[in-house]
Design an enzyme around this catalytic site. Sequence first.
Site, short mmCIF file in Angstrom:
data_model
loop_
_atom_site.label_atom_id
_atom_site.label_comp_id
_atom_site.label_asym_id
_atom_site.label_seq_id
_atom_site.Cartn_x
_atom_site.Cartn_y
_atom_site.Cartn_z
N ASP A 1 18.50 22.86 -47.15
CA ASP A 1 19.90 23.69 -47.65
C ASP A 1 20.84 24.15 -46.75
O ASP A 1 21.38 25.16 -46.74
CB ASP A 1 19.22 25.21 -48.20
CG ASP A 1 18.09 25.04 -49.12
OD1 ASP A 1 18.24 23.98 -50.14
OD2 ASP A 1 16.84 25.74 -49.15
N GLU A 2 21.18 23.25 -45.73
CA GLU A 2 22.31 23.45 -44.77
C GLU A 2 23.49 23.10 -45.30
O GLU A 2 24.54 23.37 -44.59
CB GLU A 2 22.11 22.60 -43.56
CG GLU A 2 20.76 22.64 -42.82
CD GLU A 2 19.59 21.90 -43.33
OE1 GLU A 2 19.65 21.25 -44.55
OE2 GLU A 2 18.43 21.86 -42.79
N GLY A 3 23.39 22.71 -46.68
CA GLY A 3 24.90 22.40 -47.31
C GLY A 3 25.08 21.09 -46.95
O GLY A 3 26.26 20.56 -47.13
N LYS A 4 23.99 20.28 -47.18
CA LYS A 4 24.20 18.75 -47.00
C LYS A 4 25.05 18.08 -48.06
O LYS A 4 25.95 17.29 -47.76
CB LYS A 4 22.95 17.98 -46.92
CG LYS A 4 22.04 18.44 -45.57
CD LYS A 4 20.76 17.58 -45.42
CE LYS A 4 19.95 17.94 -46.55
NZ LYS A 4 19.36 19.56 -46.33
N LYS B 1 27.48 18.84 -49.96
CA LYS B 1 29.01 18.97 -49.53
C LYS B 1 29.38 18.07 -48.42
O LYS B 1 30.40 17.19 -48.81
CB LYS B 1 29.66 20.48 -49.32
CG LYS B 1 30.80 20.38 -49.01
CD LYS B 1 31.64 21.38 -49.07
CE LYS B 1 32.87 21.06 -48.07
NZ LYS B 1 33.70 22.25 -47.77
N ALA C 1 14.16 18.33 -53.89
CA ALA C 1 15.75 18.44 -53.13
C ALA C 1 16.83 18.97 -54.35
O ALA C 1 16.59 18.67 -55.48
CB ALA C 1 16.19 17.16 -52.49
N GLY C 2 17.87 19.50 -53.90
CA GLY C 2 18.68 19.99 -54.69
C GLY C 2 20.11 20.06 -54.06
O GLY C 2 20.59 20.95 -53.38
N HIS C 3 21.08 18.85 -54.21
CA HIS C 3 22.11 18.84 -53.48
C HIS C 3 23.44 19.24 -54.42
O HIS C 3 23.54 18.86 -55.57
CB HIS C 3 22.57 17.54 -53.14
CG HIS C 3 21.58 17.07 -51.97
ND1 HIS C 3 21.39 15.83 -51.40
CD2 HIS C 3 20.72 17.89 -51.03
CE1 HIS C 3 20.52 15.76 -50.43
NE2 HIS C 3 20.26 17.09 -50.17
N GLN D 1 15.88 17.96 -47.81
CA GLN D 1 15.28 18.94 -46.80
C GLN D 1 15.86 19.01 -45.39
O GLN D 1 16.99 18.62 -44.99
CB GLN D 1 13.63 18.48 -46.81
CG GLN D 1 13.14 18.86 -48.30
CD GLN D 1 13.28 17.99 -49.11
OE1 GLN D 1 13.12 16.54 -48.68
NE2 GLN D 1 13.51 17.98 -50.21
N ARG E 1 16.84 32.75 -50.86
CA ARG E 1 16.35 32.22 -49.67
C ARG E 1 16.34 33.21 -48.65
O ARG E 1 16.77 34.25 -48.66
CB ARG E 1 17.28 31.12 -49.13
CG ARG E 1 17.61 30.03 -50.16
CD ARG E 1 18.65 29.06 -49.58
NE ARG E 1 18.94 28.01 -50.67
CZ ARG E 1 20.26 27.49 -50.79
NH1 ARG E 1 21.30 27.91 -50.33
NH2 ARG E 1 20.05 26.45 -51.79
N SER F 1 32.66 23.83 -42.34
CA SER F 1 33.06 23.81 -43.69
C SER F 1 33.10 25.44 -43.98
O SER F 1 32.28 26.27 -43.56
CB SER F 1 31.73 23.22 -44.54
OG SER F 1 31.85 23.80 -45.74
P1 IMP Z 1 7.40 20.54 -51.39
O1 IMP Z 1 8.37 19.56 -50.84
O2 IMP Z 1 7.77 21.07 -52.78
O3 IMP Z 1 6.05 20.10 -51.07
O4 IMP Z 1 7.37 22.10 -50.65
C1 IMP Z 1 7.03 22.03 -49.27
C2 IMP Z 1 8.14 23.02 -48.51
O5 IMP Z 1 9.43 22.43 -48.32
C3 IMP Z 1 8.39 24.15 -49.04
O6 IMP Z 1 8.57 25.41 -48.29
C4 IMP Z 1 9.66 24.04 -49.87
O7 IMP Z 1 10.23 25.31 -50.02
C5 IMP Z 1 10.26 23.43 -48.86
N1 IMP Z 1 11.46 22.52 -49.78
C6 IMP Z 1 11.10 21.35 -50.38
N2 IMP Z 1 12.41 20.79 -50.63
C7 IMP Z 1 13.19 21.63 -50.32
C8 IMP Z 1 14.82 21.53 -50.24
O8 IMP Z 1 15.41 20.83 -50.80
N3 IMP Z 1 15.37 22.59 -49.67
C9 IMP Z 1 14.63 23.60 -48.81
N4 IMP Z 1 13.53 23.66 -49.05
C10 IMP Z 1 12.83 22.71 -49.45
#
Ligand code: IMP
Length: 426
Positions: free
Chosen positions: A13-16, A18, A39-41, A227, A307, A415
Amino acid sequence: MATTILVGAQWGDEGKGKIIDVLTDRHDIVVRYAGGNNAGHTVELGPEKFVLHLIPSGILRRGKVCVIGNGVVVDPVALVKEIDELEDRGVAVGHGGGAKLLLSETAHLVLPYHRSLDEQREAAKGSGRIGTTKRGIGPAYSDKAARTGLRVIDLMKPERFSEKLRQKVEENNEILKAFGAQPLSFEEINASYLEAGKRLRPFVANTVVYLHEALKKRKSVLFEGAQGTFLDIDHGTYPYVTSSNTTAGGACTGSGVPPHRMDTVVGVVKAYTTRVGEGPLPTEDNMIGDLLHGLGREFGATTGRPRRCGWFDAVAVRYAAMINGIDQLAVTNLDGLDTVAKIKMCVAYKAGGRTYETIPNDLDVLKQCQPVYIEFDGWLGDTSGAKDFDDLPKKARGYLKKLAALTGTKMSIVSIGPRREQTIVL
Ligand code: IMP
């Protein structure tokens, strides 16, 4: 920029999203190499906000090719949904002159039993839970490592897929029953996955060969990490990690492009630190968390969870710079600190009478670590409209220079807001 690897240098979640969007402009091809729809970008384009989970954010730019590499674990039903949602919003995927999507035939599949197992295992761990996104990522990578996974290439041969799936559902239903959970229906999974497979067929390719041919033609490639460094299965705060190699080395294994073809590594950090899920976060501080949440910031893009927040941790980022070989640093969310009167930065840890200048691997030690801070007077002004580095308040510039010096990195991007134009390239 011929080939660039972009990685998160903190806990995700560093803001990748963008920064990837900004760098995409300078590359022909964008490749996802690890993780899945955990992931969520987030990318904001004018009034529109896009959150992408599996598809590289390059899809939002015409003429780019987006590759989901072999190192990614793919939930095909979720991928079809993501494609449909983009197309509903006018983003052409794979035709009509828009961006083009390719899906590796050797990427592993995430199946509903992976999600159920993820949920059951987390529940069974109680207070020792990892805090996963419950997207089935860990169990899918477990199957891959155990050599029992199903891959995109299987989904392309319906008969073979159904035969393998039947066995997998039977086996996993026994495990689910042992947890006291509902068994799953083979027929339902089979039907929905074959349907998704049909939709995805035009995108499936040998992406390794595609990427090598593109490199021969001198195309430039951006490898987008998901991540962050400390969620890496090898180098993160194990077991509070995700199940893939999120660091720069993962770009090679997760795409089939060898190390000597990689030119630049860009690391992305926030001007402070955040983490979702459980596990150590040495500089965690509720004061900064309450402040950021109060501003409506720092809620997870995938799960909506608030977060955990803390001060910038130069010890951790220095380590991340070493592991990833970070050539350039992008600092995001500087504007998040605009209203903070006293800003702290962690320069070392102390535990049991010892000083640590690097992040200890022993979690028991890490949990006891107390940050050693230096303090800055805040700049207490709006940075979000700055057009270049010299536009930033002097105190903000001082903070950024110290951050780069302490992490041993060269800062290349700052940024100051979610929009493309709120980006200072140094
Ligand atoms: P998993 O990847 O769903 O197995 O989760 C393992 C750990 O990675 C947990 O602490 C999640 O919150 C974290 N995590 C997984 N994907 C992300 C992401 O895109 N951003 C931040 N943390 C993540």
